[in-house]
Design an enzyme around this catalytic site. Structure first.
Site, short mmCIF file in Angstrom:
data_model
loop_
_atom_site.label_atom_id
_atom_site.label_comp_id
_atom_site.label_asym_id
_atom_site.label_seq_id
_atom_site.Cartn_x
_atom_site.Cartn_y
_atom_site.Cartn_z
N GLY A 28 0.83 -1.20 0.00
CA GLY A 28 0.00 0.00 0.00
C GLY A 28 0.86 1.25 0.00
N SER A 29 0.40 2.26 0.71
CA SER A 29 1.08 3.56 0.66
C SER A 29 2.48 3.51 1.28
CB SER A 29 0.25 4.60 1.38
OG SER A 29 -1.01 4.69 0.77
N THR A 30 2.78 2.48 2.05
CA THR A 30 4.14 2.41 2.61
C THR A 30 5.16 2.23 1.49
OG1 THR A 30 3.94 0.04 2.96
CG2 THR A 30 3.39 1.45 4.82
N PHE A 31 4.66 1.88 0.29
CA PHE A 31 5.56 1.68 -0.84
C PHE A 31 5.93 3.00 -1.50
CE2 PHE A 31 6.50 0.52 -5.28
CZ PHE A 31 7.49 -0.43 -5.06
#
Lengths: 649, 379
Positions: free
Chosen positions: A327-330
């Site tokens: 998700g957005s941690t990428f």
């Protein structure tokens, strides 16, 4: 008596001495033959026969080595060899076996199956070999048997060593467990060591116990014993002591691990804490967990079924085995790829109207109205999706994929745990190879925000965060020392990226949890020395259909658990001198900022303060709630020994 | 001078008879028996019980029997030969009908204090009868077919009865001892040549009969022959005895593992270590030196029997002494061949050494006759 004439005349009489001499000569020749045969066997072939005689009488018996113990980084015991008591019977001493078993069953509870097995064993083996009647007997029962020894001929209590995990659930996924060698195990090993054939010999089945089997097992000793024709041991001739297995010291802090495990309780979640300087894994917990001691003893069918049928999957190690769309941690990776590729600069902006049209398809930002003009810092702080669609399309998937690998995603980390997953950082070649299809721009858009094919384990996310924090290729280290010999540190070489770009990403991450408008602002740390930088992530496990979007996106809480989003949070702290990187994934937990970030923050503080943090480290508004939570978790922490275990000792 | 007159005048009487005994033979027998006590003590793990002590008692009894038999003039025994033979035959019939079954064969008569094996007795009485027969038969008739047929029948009757028990070993010994005696008596060479040729024919017939309806030997006897021919085919089954025996014997080396140090016998790898395989224990514990010593002892016993036989002018005395010596020789030759893997396992004890009552008593009685021949020889 009739007198008679001596028959001294005639041919026949003369023949007698001659024939007697012939016969005597034949006898002498035969005796000579026997002597020659004896000489041949006893002088010429003596060595050969001596060897055969020795082979007959001498038996080598293995002495099982003491398995290496496992400690945490502070020397707290995690896996130990504890005495286990069992009751054995020597059939030939017992006399009437049924009577003895009958008497024994009056004294202590006996398991019917075990008795049946013992009876079969007795029928098959030599009468002087001890057969186990009851295993894992309590001290109390042992005393009963000892007191009644005169009435129980041939029955003796025996003490052996068995593996015991005094930390119960906390380390089940890390350390795994041991169990008796099975036929399947033997078939898997090429040329198995003879020690494995000792009945009830325990080997590592899962986790560290299995992965470090060779160093934990040690070397078997041997004793040479003299046996008679029926195999009874007459005496010991000599013995060569084996080598105990190596003691392993983990990098994990058992107290932190316990805290993390307790903090995750009630969720299906994983948390990993990595030391940014050395790569040491300080905590790596997967919830829910299970008691590994059950497996050592041989788990009951009911217990096992309960574990396998739990929808939270207690047996799965979510930290390394579970892979999730990051998700957005990428987004840090996409940003780094774009910055390194020179596609954008830190201050270049992208306009976010709430969606981006890629090809014929519309890619939406999580915020329907859009974020407006967005630069790098804002894009991370507010987690704008359109910014990343845009820069990713300009950078290209291959560069993003390469960048992911630089930060340890899509790469299998070398850590001695079971089923360590490699995750997936896809590129064009991969899709062609695996799916036989061309890579589409839409795939790039999905990948840019850590969706689509992208998969990472919590461990990989923690490693990624540590690498972002330090700019070095930190690699995880689970075993700190083997028999006191320090293992190579996982500090790593500087990454092949521009430190300036990385600095910009870190700055942006700082705003995520420190800027009032950051997605994880509510889970900030306010202690000045321990400021935390992080990134939230919410990864979809379902496709939002057009119809759904039209009807208004359904709130997570209204969905069945299995279809809710995964909540993720990665962080490092202190910001200016990173010490720890933490990654938390809460399966189907909803939003990263609400479900994962507080957990990560609490674990981070626990690690930074090396114990319960002062309330001053928390935002003022939260302190009352945190105080309650701390009290509850203190209470939750289990006693070191359980009541039902105490009477086994 | 008539024979009686001659004999009575020249033979000692009263206690002087003891002085004229074949003392070297007596001493040799005592030595051999003592070697037996020692080995029985050893195989019992350094204990006089359960074998050495009863064996000593029996040997004492045997010595007494030998002395008693020795003091009785030899011509009495000659005259008793027919009766003794008939009694032995009757006893064989008795065991055939009522005997105690042991080890798969019907061999014994239980006399409470000992078990009598009539086949053992038969070995001696057959020799006595044949000696008496040839003593009686005018020498020119020795090789006449009719007069050859009679002793052949006398030999074959007990042989077949023993074979029926079934006891292959003893029946072969009976055949060999009887044949040997006929040879000594001067029967023509041609008969022996014919018998040997027939024997070869019989052996091939026996092997060809295997598996057919008219099978001549029991299955276990065939198996013994098989394992004798190649013990390695069945090292843990039937070949076990031979293999273990050879290992024990060979591992003794030049001077042995030491008294009570034989691992093969002490740890029970050796079968029947106190009876048929006792020589193996001796060879294991005292090595080649010990084995050769016992063999030498046996050889000397034969030599001194030969001395008795050749120093007497009485035909019966000579024949019976040589026949008994031959019996003794066959005993230990077959036993030793067996334990060294030269012959199939046939269950023949080692004379004077193996544990066992009736064989020892019969043998001592037989040596009593030898002694009697020696004392009462016409000089």
């Amino acid at each position: 008596m009739k007198p008679r004439k001596p028959k001294s005349q005639g041919l026949a009489y003369k023949r007698l001495p001659r024939r007697a001499l012939v016969l005597g000569g034949l006898q002498a020749a035969f005796i000579g033959g026997l002597a020659a045969r004896m000489r041949f066997m006893q002088v010429e072939q003596a060595d050969q026969y001596r060897l055969l005689a020795e082979e007959n009488r001498i038996n080598i018996r293995l002495i099982p080595p003491k398995r290496g113990q496992i400690y945490d980084r502070n020397g707290q015991i995690i896996g130990q060899n504890s005495p286990s008591y069992r009751i054995v019977v020597v059939p030939e001493d017992a006399g009437d076996l049924d009577k003895v078993i009958g008497k024994l069953s009056e004294l202590i509870p006996l398991n019917g199956d075990e008795i049946e097995r013992a009876r079969t064993e007795i029928r098959r083996s030599a009468p002087f070999l001890p057969v186990t009647l009851a295993d894992q007997v309590t001290w109390e029962d042992i005393s009963k048997v000892a007191v009644n020894a005169p009435a129980l001929p041939g029955v003796t209590p025996e003490v052996g060593l068995t593996r015991q995990y005094p930390r119960y659930e906390d380390f089940a996924h890390v350390v795994g467990y041991v169990g008796p060698v099975s036929d399947y195990d033997l078939s898997q090993i090429e040329d198995p060591e003879p020690v494995l054939r000792i009945p009830r010999f325990q080997i590592g089945k899962v986790g560290l116990e299995a992965k470090q089997e060779t160093s934990l097992r040690g070397k078997a000793g041997a004793k040479r014993v003299e046996v008679n024709a029926t195999g009874r041991v007459m005496r010991e001739l000599d013995r060569r002591e084996g080598q105990a297995g190596s003691d392993l010291q983990l990098s994990v802090d058992a107290d932190l691990q316990q805290y993390a495990q307790a903090r995750l309780e009630g969720e299906s979640a994983a948390a990993v804490v990595i030391d940014c300087e050395t790569g040491d894994i300080r905590a790596i917990s997967s919830a829910p967990s299970f008691d590994p001691n059950l497996f050592v003893r041989g788990i009951s069918v009911a217990d096992y079924r309960a574990l396998t049928q739990d929808k939270y999957r207690p047996l799965a190690n979510k930290t390394v085995q579970g892979t999730y769309p990051p998700g957005s941690t990428f987004k840090m990776i996409t940003a780094m790829a774009a910055l390194e590729a020179g596609v954008i600069g830190p201050s270049n902006t992208v306009y976010c109207p709430g969606h981006l049209k890629v090809g014929s398809r519309r890619f939406h930002c999580w915020k329907r109205g859009g974020h407006g003009t967005v630069d790098l810092q804002l894009s991370l702080k507010r987690s704008c999706d359109v910014y990343y669609y845009d820069v990713a399309l300009r950078t290209g998937i291959d560069k993003i994929s390469d960048m992911a690998r630089i930060f340890g995603l899509g790469v299998k980390h070398d850590i001695p745990m079971s089923a360590v997953a490699a995750g997936l950082a896809p590129n064009q070649e991969w899709k062609q190879r695996v799916h036989g299809q061309d890579w589409l721009v839409g795939d790039t858009a999905n990948a840019s925000i850590g969706q689509g094919f992208m998969l990472a384990s919590p461990l990989q996310l923690a490693v990624m965060t540590a690498r972002i924090a330090t700019g070095r290729a930190v690699s995880p280290r689970l075993v700190r020392s083997v028999n006191g010999i320090e293992q190579p540190s996982g500090a790593g070489e500087p990454l092949d990226v521009n430190p300036y770009n990385l600095e910009q990403v870190r700055k942006a991450m700082f705003t995520v949890s420190n800027d009032r408008r950051g997605t994880a602002y509510r889970s900030r740390i306010i202690a000045d020395d321990f400021r935390m930088a992080g990134k939230t992530g919410t990864s979809q496990v379902r496709n939002i259909t057009k119809a759904e979007r039209a009807a208004g996106v359904i709130r997570n809480a209204d969905l069945p658990w299995e279809r809710r989003d995964h909540a993720l949070f990665v962080s490092f702290a202190p910001y200016d001198n990173p010490k720890y990187a933490v990654a938390v994934v809460v399966e189907h937990g909803g939003g990263g900022s609400t479900a994962a970030a507080p957990v990560a923050r609490d674990i981070m503080l626990q690690a930074l303060y090396d114990g319960t943090p002062p309330l001053e480290a928390y935002p003022v508004a939260d302190r009352e709630r945190i105080k309650e939570q701390q009290k509850k978790l203190e209470g939750d922490r289990r006693p070191k020994a359980r009541p039902d275990e105490k009477d086994r000792a | 001078m008539s024979y009686l007159e001659y004999a009575v005048k020249s033979t000692p009487s009263g206690f002087r008879k003891f002085l004229y005994m074949n003392w070297p033979l007596t001493l040799l027998l005592i030595s051999a028996a003592s070697a037996g006590f020692l080995m029985l003590y050893s195989v019992a793990g350094g204990s006089w019980m359960p074998w050495a002590e009863p064996q000593m008692e029996r040997f004492g009894l045997g010595l007494a029997v030998m002395f008693i038999v020795a003091l009785v003039p030899i011509w009495f025994w000659r005259n008793m030969s027919v009766l003794a033979y008939i009694i032995s035959i009757l006893l064989l019939v008795y065991v055939e009908l009522f005997g105690t079954v042991g080890m798969g064969a019907q061999r014994w008569i239980d006399l409470k204090f000992m078990r009598l094996q009539p086949s053992e007795l038969m070995k001696v009485t057959l020799v006595m009868l044949l000696a008496a027969y040839y003593d009686w038969l005018p020498s020119h008739k020795t090789s006449k077919p009719l007069w050859v047929t009679i002793p052949v029948l006398l030999i074959l009757i007990p042989t077949f009865m023993v074979l029926r028990q079934p006891d292959l070993g003893t029946s072969i010994l009976l055949l060999a001892a009887g044949g040997g005696l006929m040879f000594l008596a001067g029967v023509h060479w041609a008969y022996f040549a014919a018998v040997i040729a027939a024997g070869i024919g019989l052996v091939s017939a026996v092997f060809n009969s295997r598996g057919t309806d008219w099978q001549l030997l029991k299955d276990y006897q065939f198996r013994r022959i098989d394992t004798f021919l190649d013990p390695s085919t069945d090292p843990l089954g039937a070949g076990y005895h031979i293999t273990q025996s050879k290992i024990a014997l060979g591992s003794g080396g030049w001077n042995g593992r030491g008294f009570m140090q034989g691992t093969q016998s002490r740890l029970n790898f050796l079968p029947e270590k106190h009876t048929d395989f006792i020589f193996t224990t001796l060879a294991e514990e005292f090595g080649f030196v010990g084995g050769i010593t016992l063999l030498l002892l046996y050889g000397l016993i034969l030599v001194f029997c030969m001395v008795t036989a050749l120093s007497t002018k009485d035909r019966f005395s000579s024949l019976v002494t040589l026949g008994i010596a031959l019996n003794f020789f066959l005993f230990f030759a077959v036993n030793m061949s067996m334990v060294m893997g030269l012959a199939p396992v046939v269950g023949v004890p080692l004379p004077m050494v193996s544990y066992g009552g009736s064989a020892m008593l019969v043998l001592m009685a037989a040596f009593g006759i030898v002694q009697s021949a020696h004392i009462h020889r016409p000089r």
